[in-house]
Design an enzyme around this catalytic site. Structure first.
Site, mmCIF file in Angstrom:
data_model
loop_
_atom_site.group_PDB
_atom_site.id
_atom_site.type_symbol
_atom_site.label_atom_id
_atom_site.label_comp_id
_atom_site.label_asym_id
_atom_site.label_seq_id
_atom_site.Cartn_x
_atom_site.Cartn_y
_atom_site.Cartn_z
ATOM 1 N N CYS A 109 0.838 -1.198 0.000
ATOM 2 C CA CYS A 109 0.000 0.000 0.000
ATOM 3 C C CYS A 109 0.876 1.252 0.000
ATOM 4 C CB CYS A 109 -0.901 0.012 1.232
ATOM 5 S SG CYS A 109 -1.942 1.474 1.272
ATOM 6 N N LYS A 148 1.788 -9.465 0.306
ATOM 7 C CA LYS A 148 1.543 -8.820 -0.990
ATOM 8 C C LYS A 148 2.514 -7.646 -1.086
ATOM 9 C CE LYS A 148 -2.258 -6.995 -3.793
ATOM 10 N NZ LYS A 148 -2.225 -5.523 -3.627
ATOM 11 N N ASP A 211 -2.997 -4.529 -13.664
ATOM 12 C CA ASP A 211 -3.547 -4.137 -14.969
ATOM 13 C C ASP A 211 -4.140 -5.250 -15.816
ATOM 14 O OD1 ASP A 211 -2.718 -1.653 -14.278
ATOM 15 O OD2 ASP A 211 -1.528 -1.286 -16.075
ATOM 16 N N GLY A 233 -7.866 -6.643 -9.758
ATOM 17 C CA GLY A 233 -8.487 -5.645 -8.896
ATOM 18 C C GLY A 233 -9.469 -4.761 -9.634
HETATM 19 C C1 LIG Z 1 -9.603 1.217 -4.420
HETATM 20 C C2 LIG Z 1 -8.418 0.315 -4.187
HETATM 21 C C3 LIG Z 1 -8.189 -0.165 -2.908
HETATM 22 C C4 LIG Z 1 -7.093 -1.011 -2.669
HETATM 23 N N1 LIG Z 1 -6.923 -1.533 -1.410
HETATM 24 C C5 LIG Z 1 -5.938 -2.464 -1.210
HETATM 25 C C6 LIG Z 1 -5.827 -3.151 0.048
HETATM 26 O O1 LIG Z 1 -6.608 -2.948 0.984
HETATM 27 N N2 LIG Z 1 -4.821 -4.052 0.157
HETATM 28 C C7 LIG Z 1 -3.937 -4.334 -0.858
HETATM 29 O O2 LIG Z 1 -3.043 -5.170 -0.715
HETATM 30 N N3 LIG Z 1 -4.039 -3.707 -2.042
HETATM 31 C C8 LIG Z 1 -5.024 -2.813 -2.245
HETATM 32 N N4 LIG Z 1 -5.169 -2.239 -3.480
HETATM 33 C C9 LIG Z 1 -4.272 -2.652 -4.577
HETATM 34 C C10 LIG Z 1 -4.883 -3.829 -5.347
HETATM 35 O O3 LIG Z 1 -4.999 -4.972 -4.534
HETATM 36 C C11 LIG Z 1 -4.038 -4.181 -6.586
HETATM 37 O O4 LIG Z 1 -2.745 -4.546 -6.160
HETATM 38 C C12 LIG Z 1 -3.920 -3.018 -7.557
HETATM 39 O O5 LIG Z 1 -5.180 -2.406 -7.773
HETATM 40 C C13 LIG Z 1 -3.342 -3.492 -8.915
HETATM 41 O O6 LIG Z 1 -4.189 -4.458 -9.493
HETATM 42 P P1 LIG Z 1 -5.208 -4.061 -10.701
HETATM 43 O O7 LIG Z 1 -4.397 -3.393 -11.764
HETATM 44 O O8 LIG Z 1 -5.782 -5.374 -11.147
HETATM 45 O O9 LIG Z 1 -6.231 -3.120 -10.120
HETATM 46 C C14 LIG Z 1 -6.221 -1.370 -3.728
HETATM 47 C C15 LIG Z 1 -6.474 -0.880 -4.997
HETATM 48 C C16 LIG Z 1 -7.550 -0.054 -5.251
HETATM 49 C C17 LIG Z 1 -7.813 0.449 -6.652
#
Ligand SMILES: Cc1cc2nc3c(=O)[nH]c(=O)nc-3n(C[C@H](O)[C@H](O)[C@H](O)COP(=O)(O)O)c2cc1C
Length: 325
Positions: A109, A148, A211, A233
């Protein structure tokens, strides 16, 4: 998609059947959304992150985040903190009370209130602390511990391989890599070569993340990197049907309608009618973007505060949809 969902990997001794997993997302990956995505084919569930400061101070605000249904299993509860004693104590409290299948530690994060105090991606700056936290957790808890991570804090301090080895050497059971640095936030392209390198280097399962927007990209990432599963995500917020193998323009109308209505109903039972409808607005907006409804109808729905009226309007809009775009 069925072939993608037939193979297994293990988190410790917990089998995971499938190759796609919903990402933990603060404000989104709550129990109702995890139930929906698990039903559609996400192979496992991970909660929104939980602040162990709140857990040890017995501030009950975190409890909603730890609550889950049996259908969401296998499930990991994700924690964030930078204090080893507190994170271990918090994990013990959570495992005793909620009995998750594993505990995941957030090392990715980048939001400042988390990262700047050395938690989340801030942990990557301190490999010794990572070792202390993970060895403490694996030594004291009976459930698997996973993490993570990102590539590193910034471009000048890319250390995912070093961190990956530390995690494995200290007993971690799985690593998810969001293949960007903390400083990148969500910009630039995720580095698939880094996911491949981590997978080649480690023996524990590696989950690739970043992504993935279309069904074909799931297989591309699996093939290119050799990772054990792909985490999705933001694309899943727009299209949870991706876990069932459907791109946005392929979602079957009846499945669309069923899932939209079921999601609202789960939100109301989990949060209560009023709060459930308010929290569902952000999902409703994304779901209705797949319809050709006039904007004023969507605006009218999203400003309706009475839960019964909201439910009636949303249901009517969904069941009268005859085409998805
Ligand atoms: C609104 C939002 C909240 C997120 N909250 C967390 C979280 O609580 N814990 C975490 O490990 N990653 C969190 N992430 C990151 C996602 O788990 C992920 O690693 C990131 O969005 C990249 O994946 P994507 O491209 O498929 O969205 C968050 C991402 C978004 C967009």
């Amino acid at each position: 998609m069925s072939s993608l969902n037939s193979s297994n990997f293990f988190i410790g001794d917990i089998p995971v059947r499938g190759k796609t997993i919903l990402a933990p997302m603060d404000g989104y990956s709550d129990s109702p959304f995890r139930q929906i995505t698990r039903k559609l084919g996400s192979a496992a569930s991970i909660t929104e992150f939980v602040n162990t400061m709140e857990v040890v101070s017995r501030n009950t605000i975190y409890e909603e985040r730890c609550s889950f249904q049996p259908s969401e299993r296998p499930i990991g509860i994700q924690l964030f903190d930078n204090n080893p004693e507190r994170i271990i104590r918090g994990a013990e409290i959570i495992v005793n009370k909620w009995n998750p299948d594993w505990i995941d530690i957030n090392m990715g994060c980048s939001i400042s209130r988390v990262a700047n105090r050395g938690a989340g991606v801030g942990l990557l700056k301190d490999p010794h602390l990572v070792a202390e936290i993970i060895s403490g957790l694996t030594g004291r808890l009976s459930v698997p511990i996973t993490a993570k991570i990102r590539l590193g804090w910034d471009n000048e301090s890319i250390n995912f391989l070093e961190i990956g080895k530390i995690l494995q050497d200290n007993g971690a059971a799985m690593i998810t890599l969001h293949a960007r640095t903390g400083k990148q936030l969500f910009s630039g392209n995720p580095n698939w070569d880094a996911i491949a390198l981590l997978k080649q280097t480690l023996q524990i399962p590696v989950i690739g993340n970043g992504d993935i927007n279309a069904v074909s990209e799931i297989k591309s990432m699996l093939d290119y990197t050799g990772c054990d599963a792909v985490m999705i995500g933001r694309a899943a917020l727009q299209n949870p049907w991706i876990f069932a193998g459907y791109n946005v323009d392929e979602i079957p109308l009846l499945l669309f309608q069923e899932i939209c209505l079921e999601h609202l109903s789960l939100m109301k039972s989990f949060y209560g009618d009023s709060r459930g409808c308010i929290l569902f607005r952000k999902h409703a907006k994304k779901y209705l973007s797949h319809t050709s409804l006039e904007k004023y109808l969507i605006r009218d729905l999203l400003t309706t505060s009475d839960p019964d009226l909201f439910t009636e309007k949303f249901t009517n809009l969904i069941i009268s949809t005859d085409k998805l775009i």
